[in-house]
Structure formats: C-alpha cells, structure tokens
Design a protein around this motif. Structure first.
Motif, PDB file in Angstrom:
ATOM      1  N   UNK A  23      -3.219   4.426 -11.371  1.00  0.00           N
ATOM      2  CA  UNK A  23      -2.179   5.195 -10.894  1.00  0.00           C
ATOM      3  C   UNK A  23      -2.351   6.639 -11.671  1.00  0.00           C
ATOM      4  N   UNK A  24      -2.321   7.549 -10.790  1.00  0.00           N
ATOM      5  CA  UNK A  24      -2.651   9.134 -11.035  1.00  0.00           C
ATOM      6  C   UNK A  24      -1.668   9.809 -10.872  1.00  0.00           C
ATOM      7  N   UNK A  66       0.687  -1.105  -0.134  1.00  0.00           N
ATOM      8  CA  UNK A  66      -0.046   0.085   0.013  1.00  0.00           C
ATOM      9  C   UNK A  66       0.923   1.302  -0.033  1.00  0.00           C
ATOM     10  N   UNK A  67       2.086   1.285   0.795  1.00  0.00           N
ATOM     11  CA  UNK A  67       2.917   2.482   0.617  1.00  0.00           C
ATOM     12  C   UNK A  67       3.703   2.349  -0.723  1.00  0.00           C
ATOM     13  N   UNK A  68       3.806   1.219  -1.313  1.00  0.00           N
ATOM     14  CA  UNK A  68       4.323   1.389  -2.718  1.00  0.00           C
ATOM     15  C   UNK A  68       3.564   2.074  -3.569  1.00  0.00           C
ATOM     16  N   UNK A  69       2.133   1.577  -3.689  1.00  0.00           N
ATOM     17  CA  UNK A  69       1.023   2.396  -4.357  1.00  0.00           C
ATOM     18  C   UNK A  69       0.903   3.562  -4.290  1.00  0.00           C
ATOM     19  N   UNK A  70       0.777   4.123  -3.007  1.00  0.00           N
ATOM     20  CA  UNK A  70       0.668   5.575  -2.502  1.00  0.00           C
ATOM     21  C   UNK A  70       1.859   6.340  -3.215  1.00  0.00           C
ATOM     22  N   UNK A  94       1.259   6.484  -7.007  1.00  0.00           N
ATOM     23  CA  UNK A  94       0.348   7.645  -7.053  1.00  0.00           C
ATOM     24  C   UNK A  94      -1.207   7.051  -7.037  1.00  0.00           C
ATOM     25  N   UNK A  95      -1.574   5.958  -6.421  1.00  0.00           N
ATOM     26  CA  UNK A  95      -2.903   5.544  -6.207  1.00  0.00           C
ATOM     27  C   UNK A  95      -3.471   6.284  -5.400  1.00  0.00           C
ATOM     28  N   UNK A  96      -4.119   7.524  -5.694  1.00  0.00           N
ATOM     29  CA  UNK A  96      -4.759   8.516  -4.854  1.00  0.00           C
ATOM     30  C   UNK A  96      -6.135   7.992  -4.279  1.00  0.00           C
TER      31      UNK A  96
END
Length: 307
Positions: free
Chosen positions: A99-100, A39-43, A47-49
C-alpha cells in the motif's frame, strides 16, 4: 512475559505512556459498510498502485471482504489459508500487496507509526508461525530471504502457541559487524537480549516471545519505526499490542544508506517459512480492520521501564 531491561536494547511490557506527541493522520481505512470488490477496496482504500509483490487477491483465492466476526454489518479484510498451505504452496496460501498512500510517498518520512487490528478465530492453528503486516520502504526486495541495502520491512510474525514478534529485514551493516551484533544476543546471559535472534539469510526476530496472540479477540497493533538519519547511526523499532508496550529495540541500524525512506504498508500474511513443515493445520482465516499511518510518536516514561 518479557523480563524488563533498559540499556541500548530495551524490551518492556507496560501501559501506554502519556508522553505522546500527536501528529497527522496520513492515511486510514477502517472498514466498509457493505461488501465490495476487493480490488476496488485495495485500489481506493489501500492505494495499491501496482501489482509488484502481489498475490492471493480475490474471491477465487485468499483476500476478500467479509463481515466482522464481532460486528455484523461492518465489512473487513479477511484472508483465507487452506489446509496445508504455506508461503510456496500456490493458491489459497494467504495474501500480499504493498500500500502506497500518496500522503506518505510524496514526502520523505523517516519516522512513522502504523496501526491496525488483527483477529484470529478459534479455527486458527499456530503451527510454527507466519507473517503479518508491517511498514516498509525503498525497493520491494526485503523479504523472502532477500537482504538488501536498498530497503527495509518490519512485518510481524505469529509463532507457535501464538507468540508474537517483529520480523525485520534491515541492513546487515550493523555495528561493528552483523555477526558480532548478532552474537551478543545469541550468547548472552541477559534475559531481555534472549528475545532477539538473527541469521545471515533471513529476517531478524525482535521481541520473540515477548507477547502472545489469542483467539477470538481483536488485537490492536501499533508499530513505530524510526530510520537512522545518517549511515552508521541507530534507528529504532517500537511495538505496542493492546495498549501495552512490548518491544523497543534501539540498537539497530535500519538502513546503510539514506536513499530511501518509509513508503507505506506491507500487507503480507501466510504460513511460513519456505517448506511444508510450516503449513496451516486446517482451513482457517485472519481478519483485519482499522488501519492508519500517522506521524504520531510515543515515548515511554521512566517509571514504565525497569532496570
């Protein structure tokens, strides 16, 4: 594998052209040097917002980090598909998120290139097919049989035996009509056109069978998308796999209105299809690394086209 033709639709196999226009790298993620909370990697990395359209994330489901199967010490994305899983089967069916990157969404880009690498281990059984990441823009409604004029998506698919394609959700406002546009491919004697197929309630298959994925190697994907500037104009989708130009479809209206642009990565992977006939034949995985979105463009030279 594709017969080469050059007219208002082009499908070709060739080496990369030297006619490249280098632009800016707007976003990239290669791998991690150690295991981390996904979840940290995606955030932070992807940029998974928000959570719209998200599923399959975390150690109790499908998407985690794992060591690169060919480069120990490098941690890459790994997606688990349970035996019997498919798009509607619940947990362990694959993973999805949007991803944004702010460098993309803060501007109005109508032409962008997505690159990444994907790896299929020997345990991976192709069955009838499944989804792989691509670009997307607009609302998040262009998948799962939802055809909208407010968005687009250009995910890839693997098919039986590992055959590949671009599986595009784009406007059905084609020229002169969607049915006529599709019919010229479904009832053609031109071999290259036979690689395009569409139905009224799903994505358009572009380049079907033009290339084939293999087990136990990293495949490099390069997808370039250009949205038409005005309603009724043509856009294009180009795809290179392992440095070979495989698909160039120029006869497609990508959007019926110009109220949206390209917004980022649509990471989406699962077996299916919407029923169990698409299900994974065994417990298996895919791996992903070296993502980037750029403003680079790449044009084929005439000597790379036949016909």
């Amino acid at each position: 594998m594709a017969l080469l033709t050059h007219t208002w639709l082009v499908l070709w196999i060739a080496t990369l052209s030297t006619q490249q226009i280098s632009g800016a790298t707007l976003w990239s993620w290669n791998h991690e040097s150690q295991n981390k909370d996904i979840n940290v990697v995606l955030r932070d990395g992807f940029h998974m917002t928000d959570t719209q359209g998200k599923f399959g994330i975390g150690a109790d489901d499908s998407l985690t980090l794992a060591e690169d199967p060919q480069n120990p010490g490098q941690w890459v994305l790994r997606v688990f598909y349970a035996h019997g899983s498919y798009s509607q089967s619940g947990k362990h069916r694959g993973a999805q998120f949007y991803g944004t990157p702010s460098a993309v969404t803060s501007h109005s880009y109508t032409t962008l290139t997505l690159e990444y690498e994907v790896y299929f281990p020997s345990s991976f059984g192709w069955n009838k097919g499944g989804k792989l990441p691509g670009l997307w823009g607009g609302t998040r409604d262009c998948s799962g049989g939802r055809i909208q004029d407010t968005c687009f998506s250009t995910r890839l698919m693997w098919r039986a035996l590992g055959d590949g394609e671009v599986y595009a959700y784009v406007s059905h406002t084609q020229n002169p009509s969607f049915d006529t546009w599709c019919a010229k491919y479904d009832h053609t004697s031109t071999p290259a056109y036979m690689h395009v197929h569409c139905t009224a309630d799903s994505g358009i298959e572009m380049g079907k069978g033009a290339f084939r994925f293999q087990h136990n190697r990293w495949h490099h994907i390069r997808q370039e998308v250009h949205l038409n500037a005005q309603p009724g104009q043509k856009g294009y989708i180009r795809l290179w796999v392992d440095g070979h130009a495989e698909i160039h479809v120029t006869d497609v209206i990508m959007r019926a209105n110009t109220h949206f642009d390209i917004d980022g990565l649509f990471f989406s992977t699962f077996f299916g299809g919407h029923d169990s006939s698409w299900a994974s034949p065994s417990d298996t995985y895919t791996y992903y690394r070296n993502f980037k979105i750029t403003t680079d463009t790449l044009n084929p030279s005439q000597n790379e086209l036949v016909g």
